[in-house]
Design a protein around this motif. Structure first.
Motif, PDB file in Angstrom:
ATOM      1  N   LEU A  18      39.082  45.760 -32.261  1.00 19.99           N
ATOM      2  CA  LEU A  18      38.937  45.511 -30.829  1.00 19.99           C
ATOM      3  C   LEU A  18      39.352  44.092 -30.471  1.00 19.99           C
ATOM      4  O   LEU A  18      40.039  43.865 -29.467  1.00 19.99           O
ATOM      5  CB  LEU A  18      37.489  45.770 -30.406  1.00 19.99           C
ATOM      6  N   TRP A  21      43.067  43.910 -30.589  1.00 24.42           N
ATOM      7  CA  TRP A  21      43.666  44.516 -29.391  1.00 24.42           C
ATOM      8  C   TRP A  21      43.604  43.539 -28.220  1.00 24.42           C
ATOM      9  O   TRP A  21      44.595  43.356 -27.506  1.00 24.42           O
ATOM     10  CB  TRP A  21      42.938  45.811 -29.041  1.00 24.42           C
ATOM     11  N   ASP A  22      42.453  42.916 -28.011  1.00 23.48           N
ATOM     12  CA  ASP A  22      42.315  41.970 -26.907  1.00 23.48           C
ATOM     13  C   ASP A  22      43.288  40.805 -27.046  1.00 23.48           C
ATOM     14  O   ASP A  22      43.859  40.328 -26.059  1.00 23.48           O
ATOM     15  CB  ASP A  22      40.876  41.448 -26.842  1.00 23.48           C
ATOM     16  N   ASP A  27      46.421  45.489 -22.952  1.00 27.36           N
ATOM     17  CA  ASP A  27      45.827  46.199 -21.822  1.00 27.36           C
ATOM     18  C   ASP A  27      46.785  46.278 -20.636  1.00 27.36           C
ATOM     19  O   ASP A  27      47.021  47.349 -20.065  1.00 27.36           O
ATOM     20  CB  ASP A  27      44.537  45.501 -21.375  1.00 27.36           C
ATOM     21  N   SER A 126      41.337  37.969 -18.713  1.00 27.58           N
ATOM     22  CA  SER A 126      40.685  38.649 -19.822  1.00 27.58           C
ATOM     23  C   SER A 126      39.188  38.762 -19.579  1.00 27.58           C
ATOM     24  O   SER A 126      38.549  37.843 -19.066  1.00 27.58           O
ATOM     25  CB  SER A 126      40.924  37.880 -21.128  1.00 27.58           C
ATOM     26  N   TRP A 128      36.993  38.513 -21.614  1.00 26.08           N
ATOM     27  CA  TRP A 128      36.252  37.578 -22.461  1.00 26.08           C
ATOM     28  C   TRP A 128      36.271  36.153 -21.937  1.00 26.08           C
ATOM     29  O   TRP A 128      35.714  35.260 -22.566  1.00 26.08           O
ATOM     30  CB  TRP A 128      36.783  37.632 -23.896  1.00 26.08           C
ATOM     31  N   PRO A 142      32.397  47.313 -19.291  1.00 29.63           N
ATOM     32  CA  PRO A 142      33.295  48.316 -19.877  1.00 29.63           C
ATOM     33  C   PRO A 142      33.339  49.590 -19.036  1.00 29.63           C
ATOM     34  O   PRO A 142      32.929  49.566 -17.874  1.00 29.63           O
ATOM     35  CB  PRO A 142      32.667  48.554 -21.248  1.00 29.63           C
ATOM     36  N   SER A 194      41.024  48.900 -23.335  1.00 26.68           N
ATOM     37  CA  SER A 194      39.945  48.191 -24.029  1.00 26.68           C
ATOM     38  C   SER A 194      38.586  48.487 -23.427  1.00 26.68           C
ATOM     39  O   SER A 194      37.569  48.423 -24.119  1.00 26.68           O
ATOM     40  CB  SER A 194      40.201  46.680 -24.021  1.00 26.68           C
ATOM     41  N   HIS A 195      38.536  48.805 -22.135  1.00 24.93           N
ATOM     42  CA  HIS A 195      37.255  49.135 -21.511  1.00 24.93           C
ATOM     43  C   HIS A 195      36.645  50.368 -22.174  1.00 24.93           C
ATOM     44  O   HIS A 195      35.427  50.437 -22.398  1.00 24.93           O
ATOM     45  CB  HIS A 195      37.445  49.393 -20.022  1.00 24.93           C
ATOM     46  N   PHE A 197      37.550  51.475 -25.308  1.00 23.74           N
ATOM     47  CA  PHE A 197      37.300  51.149 -26.712  1.00 23.74           C
ATOM     48  C   PHE A 197      35.965  50.421 -26.878  1.00 23.74           C
ATOM     49  O   PHE A 197      35.183  50.731 -27.790  1.00 23.74           O
ATOM     50  CB  PHE A 197      38.422  50.267 -27.258  1.00 23.74           C
ATOM     51  N   TRP A 198      35.714  49.449 -26.008  1.00 27.44           N
ATOM     52  CA  TRP A 198      34.465  48.692 -26.115  1.00 27.44           C
ATOM     53  C   TRP A 198      33.254  49.553 -25.773  1.00 27.44           C
ATOM     54  O   TRP A 198      32.185  49.396 -26.371  1.00 27.44           O
ATOM     55  CB  TRP A 198      34.511  47.455 -25.222  1.00 27.44           C
ATOM     56  N   TRP A 201      32.399  51.374 -28.869  1.00 32.11           N
ATOM     57  CA  TRP A 201      31.782  50.502 -29.869  1.00 32.11           C
ATOM     58  C   TRP A 201      30.342  50.166 -29.479  1.00 32.11           C
ATOM     59  O   TRP A 201      29.441  50.221 -30.327  1.00 32.11           O
ATOM     60  CB  TRP A 201      32.600  49.219 -30.019  1.00 32.11           C
TER      61      TRP A 201
END
Length: 223
Positions: A18, A21-22, A27, A126, A128, A142, A194-195, A197-198, A201
């Motif tokens: 993950l 990917w980020d 994305d 991002s 993050w 997410p 990614s939203h 994927f996270w 997780w």
């Protein structure tokens, strides 16, 4: 390798993928496959908006209702489980369902369809970059819709100790459903990959930890 060590290894591997990917910035590149300056053509078509989004939400609530009813009147899939295990299944699923909206409430990340590149007002930032707004409404990270499927990963962990074959089939079904939900939101412009994927997780973590805690501390209940 003990099962908890194997689980931790999978969690760590997923986290590394993950983060990777980020770091690639993929994305936005993937969102451009489906979006244009005029927006996302599949945002409101019946099969993405009505069937997979609206219908998916109702399916998730129906599945949760089946779990709740199954605590007292179990269907065949619940028959191998004690009431304690069935109760834990419900509670851990609810915890996973609530986790993602709690994260979204404090997220400043807007949805792809809110970006200026796709006809909105926001600029890509991002998720993050904590505390940095993108000029849009935020609260999009997410994926809450994908959580409607991935929250049921709880079933894998409750079934795995005594019924590994059934657990694996449940896992495959949940992952497929979550992927379909995530793909629908991607093509609509509602979420980046990614939203989803996270979300998977986060739900995996809460279901794994929650079931372990429940088995270790919860009192026995009659069948």
């Amino acid at each position: 390798m003990n099962s908890w060590r194997r689980d931790l290894a999978w969690l760590a591997a997923g986290l590394l993928l993950l983060v990777g990917w980020d770091l690639t910035g993929a994305d936005l590149a993937v969102a451009r496959w489906f979006g244009s300056p005029s927006g996302f053509a599949l945002r409101t078509v019946w099969w993405t908006s009505g069937l997979l989004h609206g219908g998916g939400r109702w399916l998730a609530w129906a599945m949760l209702l089946v779990l709740v009813v199954g605590v007292w009147r179990p269907l065949p899939v619940f028959n191998p489980l004690t009431r304690r295990e069935r109760t834990g299944w419900v509670l851990v699923t609810l915890a996973a369902v609530l986790l993602v909206p709690a994260i979204k409430r404090v997220s400043l990340t807007s949805c792809p369809w809110d970006l200026a590149e796709f006809g909105g007002l926001a600029q890509y930032v991002s998720h993050w970059r904590w505390g940095v707004g993108d000029g849009g409404p935020g609260h999009c990270f997410p994926s809450g819709h994908a959580a409607g499927a991935f929250a049921f990963l709880s079933g894998y962990f409750v079934l795995r100790p005594g019924h590994p074959g059934l657990a694996r089939r449940w896992l495959v079904g949940v992952l497929l459903l979550g992927s379909v939900f995530g793909l629908a939101q991607l093509v609509r412009g509602a979420h980046f990959p990614s939203h989803t994927f996270w979300t998977a997780w986060f739900c995996w973590v809460i279901c794994w930890a929650g079931q372990g805690l429940w088995r270790a501390t919860a009192p026995d209940l009659p069948r």
